[in-house]
Design a protein around this motif. Structure first.
Motif, PDB file in Angstrom:
ATOM      1  N   UNK A 536      37.449  34.814  15.842  1.00  0.00           N
ATOM      2  CA  UNK A 536      38.468  35.176  16.817  1.00  0.00           C
ATOM      3  C   UNK A 536      37.848  36.134  17.823  1.00  0.00           C
ATOM      4  N   UNK A 537      37.965  35.808  19.105  1.00  0.00           N
ATOM      5  CA  UNK A 537      37.429  36.648  20.174  1.00  0.00           C
ATOM      6  C   UNK A 537      38.557  37.045  21.104  1.00  0.00           C
ATOM      7  N   UNK A 538      38.658  38.341  21.388  1.00  0.00           N
ATOM      8  CA  UNK A 538      39.646  38.857  22.336  1.00  0.00           C
ATOM      9  C   UNK A 538      38.944  39.751  23.337  1.00  0.00           C
ATOM     10  N   UNK A 539      39.204  39.515  24.622  1.00  0.00           N
ATOM     11  CA  UNK A 539      38.647  40.348  25.678  1.00  0.00           C
ATOM     12  C   UNK A 539      39.776  41.085  26.387  1.00  0.00           C
ATOM     13  N   UNK A 540      39.529  42.345  26.668  1.00  0.00           N
ATOM     14  CA  UNK A 540      40.460  43.169  27.429  1.00  0.00           C
ATOM     15  C   UNK A 540      39.688  43.912  28.506  1.00  0.00           C
ATOM     16  N   UNK A 541      40.419  44.581  29.385  1.00  0.00           N
ATOM     17  CA  UNK A 541      39.790  45.369  30.433  1.00  0.00           C
ATOM     18  C   UNK A 541      39.687  44.622  31.745  1.00  0.00           C
ATOM     19  N   UNK A 542      39.571  45.360  32.848  1.00  0.00           N
ATOM     20  CA  UNK A 542      39.542  44.743  34.180  1.00  0.00           C
ATOM     21  C   UNK A 542      38.463  43.674  34.348  1.00  0.00           C
ATOM     22  N   UNK A 543      37.274  43.886  33.791  1.00  0.00           N
ATOM     23  CA  UNK A 543      36.211  42.905  33.960  1.00  0.00           C
ATOM     24  C   UNK A 543      36.550  41.561  33.324  1.00  0.00           C
ATOM     25  N   UNK A 544      37.465  41.551  32.377  1.00  0.00           N
ATOM     26  CA  UNK A 544      37.826  40.317  31.673  1.00  0.00           C
ATOM     27  C   UNK A 544      39.074  39.655  32.235  1.00  0.00           C
ATOM     28  N   UNK A 545      39.633  40.209  33.280  1.00  0.00           N
ATOM     29  CA  UNK A 545      40.871  39.695  33.855  1.00  0.00           C
ATOM     30  C   UNK A 545      40.665  38.294  34.447  1.00  0.00           C
ATOM     31  N   UNK A 546      41.330  37.325  33.860  1.00  0.00           N
ATOM     32  CA  UNK A 546      41.218  35.948  34.345  1.00  0.00           C
ATOM     33  C   UNK A 546      41.739  35.818  35.776  1.00  0.00           C
ATOM     34  N   UNK A 547      42.743  36.618  36.134  1.00  0.00           N
ATOM     35  CA  UNK A 547      43.361  36.539  37.462  1.00  0.00           C
ATOM     36  C   UNK A 547      42.802  37.570  38.431  1.00  0.00           C
ATOM     37  N   UNK A 548      41.617  38.059  38.179  1.00  0.00           N
ATOM     38  CA  UNK A 548      40.993  39.019  39.088  1.00  0.00           C
ATOM     39  C   UNK A 548      40.772  38.371  40.455  1.00  0.00           C
ATOM     40  N   UNK A 549      41.097  39.066  41.560  1.00  0.00           N
ATOM     41  CA  UNK A 549      40.994  38.438  42.892  1.00  0.00           C
ATOM     42  C   UNK A 549      39.569  38.366  43.441  1.00  0.00           C
ATOM     43  N   UNK A 550      38.698  39.271  43.072  1.00  0.00           N
ATOM     44  CA  UNK A 550      37.327  39.305  43.596  1.00  0.00           C
ATOM     45  C   UNK A 550      37.307  39.241  45.122  1.00  0.00           C
ATOM     46  N   UNK A 551      38.215  40.009  45.747  1.00  0.00           N
ATOM     47  CA  UNK A 551      38.233  40.121  47.204  1.00  0.00           C
ATOM     48  C   UNK A 551      38.839  38.937  47.926  1.00  0.00           C
TER      49      UNK A 551
END
Length: 866
Positions: A536-551
């Motif tokens: 089981x793998x869980x990622x949290x934190x801003x770097x792992x945000x699937x919906x990050x806009x990247x500008x």
């Protein structure tokens, strides 16, 4: 391929020919030493040198009668050589390698079967319990027990899958602890103090005692040990100027000006060990042996890395710049971090175990039940990595600090039952058994930085993704929010990975030794195992945000003229998680033939299979690694990988020659490794994933010898050669990950040599003086991975670890039960760059270089009683 097979055949043929010549010489020497009358029995005057008894085949046998390649070290030999930890064992053992990472991980390999991915390739045992860790997370490691009150260490080279299971693809290392006695009292004590050149003092104290609580019925043994290895690397403050931005000048790429020493000799470490064991004779043929072992290790600051530009190795002056987190109360550009600035680590385990022995008329039944509980943590300084990763600049501002905190847990339950024949003189010796293990391993890695929230621009690979007051959140927004879409977690955490593996194995195994004649023995064995894996793998934190806009412009989300709000609508944060499962069945057979023409000579040949179960890897954060993945022909990183396996072919001999004055053991081998579980690094984003990539061949030989030149003078030594290389180009997409003929990453250096000489002087009254010299040499590592031209991720500035030699000396005397000696280690003050990396690792081309090296010359005194 035809020429390649000829080379393999030459290795095996050469070992066989040399062994036959040695045996012929031995027999001729014995005949020559016989008296003319012929009345003296053959071998009556032969010198008999003491031999260690091992249980490498699950039976007690002297080392020269074991038909596999084994190195064994008794407690007496470990103390005489000044061996205090597993790193010392590595330099004395041909084919054995220990790779340490810059962030606290380690990897053990035997005969070049090395991999930083998947399950371990080497089995590590404390008594009957396997403790090796799976390569889970980015800093996996295996704990090694302290070497006090250890009865012996056994290193079994080659696959040991039949008797030791799936974790022993390349070989097995066994730490055998001292057992209680029902009849006699014994005790052992040792204290030591030492001084390291330009470093702090080291010292230790240990004591063990055991004997009968009830004569013949209940025995006990207890031991305690403490050691502190003094530090020799300083944490310093200062300023530096970049002289060579290309980093090609290595240590001269910067000019460093030290302004103060913050922590003197900061890299000290300590270990505490406690053990208790009982032996209970329930009846004449039934015994119980409960035990518990506890150990805690602490390293104060780092894993031995120093800055080349801030150090003077020729003067044993080592230092590294300490990034100190600033105070957000006085510097609003910073956010709060938790913990200290030190790269401290702790590693604690306890191991309760119960062994049951029942001798019945025709066989012996052994049951081993154990539970291994380990908790390990290590902080790593990620300041240069993250500042370079997010800004493409080299010099972080004052007060900047980034930490990666690695936390690993292991909880292993093991149950094994063996039934083996009891008549040692029977023509057929057999063993059958069953094995069950239930292992839970967890790895967590939160990464925090105190400077990223206020960066004006965030870029990856030189490409800006988010800027302050830019898209999609507009005026007043930060570059961090415009990149990742959500603020830092508490403690300034930007990335948090949590991985848990539940792994079980149920196996049955059997081995039989059939004596075909008085000189010939046939061995056959097999192990069938059912392996279950779940991750089981869980990622949290801003770097792992699937919906990050990247500008990305706001109108993409809200349409022309629309507004975007942090954490709302299509920009609501979401984080990846995944569960994967694998079930596999493995069959690992072994075949062997042993020829023993007389008591002085033994020849053997074996073919054995080794196996490593598959698993699943990490989740790679979206977007930032896409370019690297495309270069390798992947649309996304693989989430699972399959098992890999080896077939090993070995020939060897063990001979006593020159009337027993010398003994020699030698073996040659060829190992075919297929479908290798491989860790593939992504150089732009710094992440990595696991895939099955290619096949390799390991071939080589090892020789060990002991010679009594004159009365009181013994010479022992070993020579090992290993060549582990890929058979063909390993290609993914447009990239060659590993070129054909390049080395397997993490494999041992090709050559490993050790020679020791001990001279016991004639006694002077009750005093028995002795002196010894120990010399080891390790050759330059083979080019592999980043050091190999043509490989994906090749760094022309990366260098393989260089060749180096060490020389140690000890002189002392024994009187009654006491042994007092003075010693010097690393007499020549060798200081090779063993782990040469850019300080922004894993991002290359940093003008600040860091490395590890050997402890500088150390002088000390040891007092033992036994």
């Amino acid at each position: 391929m035809r020429g390649f097979r000829k080379i393999n055949a030459k290795i095996l043929l050469g070992v066989a020919t040399t062994a036959i010549m040695a045996a012929t010489s031995a027999q001729a020497q014995v005949r020559q030493e016989k008296p003319a009358s012929g009345t003296q029995a053959e071998g009556q005057d032969e010198i008999v040198m003491a031999e260690i008894v091992v249980t490498a085949t699950r039976r007690s046998e002297i080392l020269s009668k074991v038909p596999i390649s084994v190195s064994a070290f008794s407690q007496k030999e470990l103390e005489a050589r000044g061996v205090r930890d597993f790193s010392d064992v590595i330099r004395l053992t041909p084919g054995l390698s220990l790779q340490k990472s810059s962030i606290g991980g380690n990897e053990v390999s035997i005969r070049g079967i090395a991999s930083s991915a998947g399950a371990s390739t080497t089995g590590i045992y404390i008594d009957e319990t396997p403790i090796q860790a799976r390569n889970l997370g980015y800093a996996p490691s295996t704990a090694f027990p302290s070497l006090f009150d250890i009865e012996r260490i056994e290193v079994l080279r080659g696959p040991q899958g039949t008797l030791f299971g799936a974790g022993s693809e390349g070989g097995t290392v066994r730490f055998i602890q001292t057992e209680p006695s029902l009849a006699d009292y014994s005790y052992r004590g040792r204290t030591e103090i030492a001084s390291t050149r330009s470093g702090a003092a080291s010292y230790e104290v240990g004591a063990a005692i055991g004997g009968p609580l009830v004569q013949g019925m209940i025995g006990f043994r207890v031991s305690g040990y403490y050691r502190r290895n003094g530090g020799w690397i300083d944490d310093v403050d200062g300023t530096y100027t970049i002289l060579d931005p290309s980093a090609a000048s290595y240590g001269d790429s910067i000019s460093f000006n030290k302004t103060s020493t913050i922590n003197k000799n900061a890299n000290f470490d300590t270990v505490r060990l406690l053990r208790g064991a009982l032996l209970i004779d329930v009846s004449d043929n039934f015994t119980l042996s409960p035990s518990i072992t506890y150990q805690k290790m602490h390293n104060n600051d780092g894993v031995g890395l120093f800055w080349l530009g801030a150090s003077k190795p020729d003067k044993a002056q080592y230092a590294r710049y300490l990034y100190q987190a600033g105070d957000p109360a006085t510097n609003p550009a910073l956010t709060a971090l938790s913990g200290t600035n030190r790269e401290e680590g702790n590693d604690r385990f306890f191991l309760p175990a119960l062994r049951v022995n029942w001798d019945i008329d025709f066989a012996s039944l052994t049951s081993n039940t154990s539970y291994y509980d380990r908790l390990q943590s290590q902080r790593a300084d990620y300041t240069r990595y993250y500042f370079r990763y997010l800004t493409q600049q080299f010099i972080p501002p004052a007060g900047a600090r980034a930490n990666s905190d690695f936390a690993n847990k292991q909880k292993n339950f093991v149950q094994e039952v063996r039934l083996q024949s009891g008549n040692a003189d029977a023509s057929l010796q057999w063993l059958v058994g069953a094995f069950y293990s239930d292992n839970v391993q967890q790895a967590r890695q939160p990464i925090s930085q105190n400077f990223t929230a206020s960066l004006p621009v965030i870029s990856f690979g030189g490409i800006p993704f988010g800027v302050s007051d830019g898209e999609p959140f507009g005026p007043g927004s930060t570059a961090f929010l415009n990149t990742f879409g959500t603020p830092l977690l508490p403690g300034s955490v930007s990335y948090d990975e949590d991985r848990r593996v539940d792994e079980s194995q149920l196996a049955g195994f059997a081995q039989a030794d059939l004596r075909l004649s008085s000189t010939l023995k046939l061995t056959a064995g097999v192990r069938i195992a059912r392996n279950r894996f779940k991750q089981r793998v869980d990622l949290l934190g801003p770097e792992s945000n699937i919906n990050a806009p990247y500008g990305t412009p706001c109108e993409v989300y809200a349409g022309p003229g629309g507004t975007c709000t942090v954490g709302q609508g299509p920009l609501t944060p979401a984080y990846p998680s995944a569960t994967s499962k694998k079930v596999e069945t493995s069959v690992t057979p072994k075949f062997g033939l042993t020829y023993e023409p007389d008591s002085r000579n033994l020849f053997y040949a074996t073919a054995a299979k080794g196996f490593r179960p598959g698993g699943s890897g990490p989740i790679i954060p979206p977007n930032v690694c896409d370019a690297d993945l495309r270069d390798l022909g992947y649309n996304s990183a693989p989430t699972t990988y399959d098992s890999d396996s080896v077939w090993s072919y070995e020939m060897g001999s063990k001979n006593r020659i020159f009337g027993g004055r010398a003994s020699i053991a030698m073996s040659g081998y060829v190992i075919k490794w297929k479908n290798i579980q491989t860790n593939i690094g992504l150089p732009t984003c710094g992440y990595s994933f696991v895939d099955n990539a290619g096949s390799a061949t390991a071939k080589g030989f090892d020789v060990s010898f002991e010679v009594r030149l004159i009365e009181g003078l013994n010479i022992t030594g070993s020579v090992g050669y290993t060549k582990a290389t890929f058979d063909d180009d390993v290609i993914r997409g447009t990239g060659v990950i590993f070129p054909a003929g390049s080395g397997v990453p993490g494999a041992s250096a090709p050559w490993n040599t050790s020679v020791s000489g001990v001279y016991n002087l004639p006694p002077i009254g009750d005093l028995n003086f002795y002196t010894r010299l120990d010399f080891t040499h390790t050759s330059r590592e083979r080019k592999a991975g980043a050091t190999q031209s043509g490989a994906f991720g090749f760094n022309p500035l990366a260098r393989p670890a260089p060749a180096y030699s060490t020389l140690n000396a000890r002189i002392g005397f024994t009187v009654d039960r006491f042994d007092l000696s003075a010693f010097v280690t690393n007499i020549t003050d060798a200081h090779p760059y063993l782990t040469l990396i850019p300080a922004s690792q894993p991002i290359p081309y940093d003008p600040v270089w860091a490395s590890t090296t050997l402890r500088p010359r150390t002088v000390g005194l040891t007092l033992s009683i036994k």
